[in-house]
Design a protein around this motif. Structure first.
Motif, mmCIF file in Angstrom:
data_model
loop_
_atom_site.group_PDB
_atom_site.id
_atom_site.type_symbol
_atom_site.label_atom_id
_atom_site.label_comp_id
_atom_site.label_asym_id
_atom_site.label_seq_id
_atom_site.Cartn_x
_atom_site.Cartn_y
_atom_site.Cartn_z
ATOM 1 N N SER A 241 -5.251 -1.712 -7.535
ATOM 2 C CA SER A 241 -5.460 -0.674 -6.525
ATOM 3 C C SER A 241 -4.698 0.613 -6.795
ATOM 4 O O SER A 241 -4.792 1.563 -6.012
ATOM 5 N N SER A 242 -3.955 0.679 -7.894
ATOM 6 C CA SER A 242 -3.191 1.887 -8.202
ATOM 7 C C SER A 242 -3.855 2.669 -9.325
ATOM 8 O O SER A 242 -4.725 2.168 -10.032
ATOM 9 N N SER A 243 -3.431 3.910 -9.470
ATOM 10 C CA SER A 243 -3.975 4.788 -10.511
ATOM 11 C C SER A 243 -2.994 4.882 -11.669
ATOM 12 O O SER A 243 -2.247 5.858 -11.807
ATOM 13 N N GLY A 244 -2.953 3.845 -12.469
ATOM 14 C CA GLY A 244 -2.126 3.872 -13.675
ATOM 15 C C GLY A 244 -0.651 3.633 -13.457
ATOM 16 O O GLY A 244 0.163 3.916 -14.344
ATOM 17 N N VAL A 245 -0.250 3.107 -12.287
ATOM 18 C CA VAL A 245 1.166 2.820 -12.035
ATOM 19 C C VAL A 245 1.585 1.578 -12.812
ATOM 20 O O VAL A 245 0.893 0.550 -12.779
ATOM 21 N N ARG B 202 5.258 9.472 -9.553
ATOM 22 C CA ARG B 202 5.000 9.141 -10.958
ATOM 23 C C ARG B 202 6.093 8.226 -11.510
ATOM 24 O O ARG B 202 6.669 8.458 -12.576
ATOM 25 N N LEU B 203 6.352 7.176 -10.741
ATOM 26 C CA LEU B 203 7.370 6.197 -11.106
ATOM 27 C C LEU B 203 6.750 4.803 -11.166
ATOM 28 O O LEU B 203 5.766 4.523 -10.479
ATOM 29 N N GLU C 257 0.832 -1.203 0.000
ATOM 30 C CA GLU C 257 0.000 0.000 0.000
ATOM 31 C C GLU C 257 0.867 1.253 0.000
ATOM 32 O O GLU C 257 0.598 2.227 -0.723
ATOM 33 N N TRP C 258 1.898 1.228 0.841
ATOM 34 C CA TRP C 258 2.792 2.397 0.928
ATOM 35 C C TRP C 258 3.560 2.584 -0.385
ATOM 36 O O TRP C 258 3.696 3.706 -0.881
ATOM 37 N N ALA C 259 4.073 1.492 -0.954
ATOM 38 C CA ALA C 259 4.859 1.584 -2.184
ATOM 39 C C ALA C 259 4.017 2.109 -3.339
ATOM 40 O O ALA C 259 4.506 2.890 -4.169
ATOM 41 N N ILE C 260 2.755 1.689 -3.414
ATOM 42 C CA ILE C 260 1.872 2.201 -4.465
ATOM 43 C C ILE C 260 1.697 3.707 -4.317
ATOM 44 O O ILE C 260 1.754 4.459 -5.298
#
Length: 230
Positions: free
Chosen positions: A71-75, A29-30, A19-22
């Motif tokens: 669970s991420s926004s386009g990562v 933006r990586l 969760e933290w890494a996301i």
């Protein structure tokens, strides 16, 4: 320094670290690299048995990557499966990373147990900053201050702490001399916050004992960032 590395093993502790890494990947933006290591623990093994263990490791890593993408926004999410030591693999991957994130079981009866764990080893040896997310609890806080927990922080610690505060738009708390730093980060508010810390930041100096960083990895009430100083 083109990505975030996460040490992932499918445990509750690594799920919180995920969760933290996301969140770090979204803020910076990586892309995110999920790394999972496996090894046969019983000495000599037939290939069939090792094959089953590898398949299980592939499943753990694949599931983690699916969760991250969902669970991420386009990562962008990539994976790294490695046969061998998880701690040494993460240190090896740290050379090309902006940040390594690892989970930790938190409190331990013995300091050497923390320092000797995967999280402790990576925090002590990585080439980039390491965030150790302690305990399985809720996801990362968003509103508490970034706390510089080093009594005499060097420029690498302050740069990382100010950067995190700027990304998260939270206060920075420190008793260090900030001459020149406030001008570099005019958007960062400086001073104590009313809420528990989001993150504590401390330094790790080469050629010295683990020191304050080891204490924080045992006792801090929130995730801890360990930043290498010359």
């Amino acid at each position: 320094m083109s990505h975030i590395v996460l040490g992932y093993d499918g445990s509750d502790f690594s799920v919180r670290a995920l969760e933290w890494a996301i969140e770090e990947a979204e803020l910076r933006r990586l892309p995110l690299l999920l790394a999972h290591a496996w090894q046969w623990p019983y000495g000599q093994a037939i290939e069939e048995a090792k094959g089953h263990l590898r398949k299980a490791a592939e499943h753990v890593l694949s599931h983690g990557a699916e969760c991250a993408r969902a669970s991420s926004s386009g990562v962008r999410v990539d994976t790294d499966l490695y046969e061998g030591s998880a701690a040494r693999r993460l240190v090896g991957l740290s050379g090309g990373a902006a940040l390594v994130v690892v989970g930790s079981r938190g409190l331990s009866a013995l300091p050497r147990a923390v320092v000797g764990s995967v999280a402790g080893y990576v925090a002590a040896h990585a080439d980039c900053p390491v965030i150790v997310v302690r305990g399985p609890g809720p996801g990362p806080a968003r509103t508490g201050p970034i706390v510089v927990a080093d009594r005499a922080p060097g420029p690498a610690v302050l740069e990382f702490a100010f950067g995190e505060a700027a990304l998260r738009q939270v206060r920075l708390t420190t008793s260090a001399d900030l001459a020149g730093w406030a001008e570099l980060y005019p958007g960062v508010r400086i001073g104590p916050g009313d809420e528990p810390a989001t993150l504590m930041v401390t330094g790790r100096r080469q050629g010295t004992r683990f020191g304050a960083a080891g204490f924080l990895l045992q006792h801090a009430p929130c995730p801890v960032a360990v930043v290498a100083e010359p």
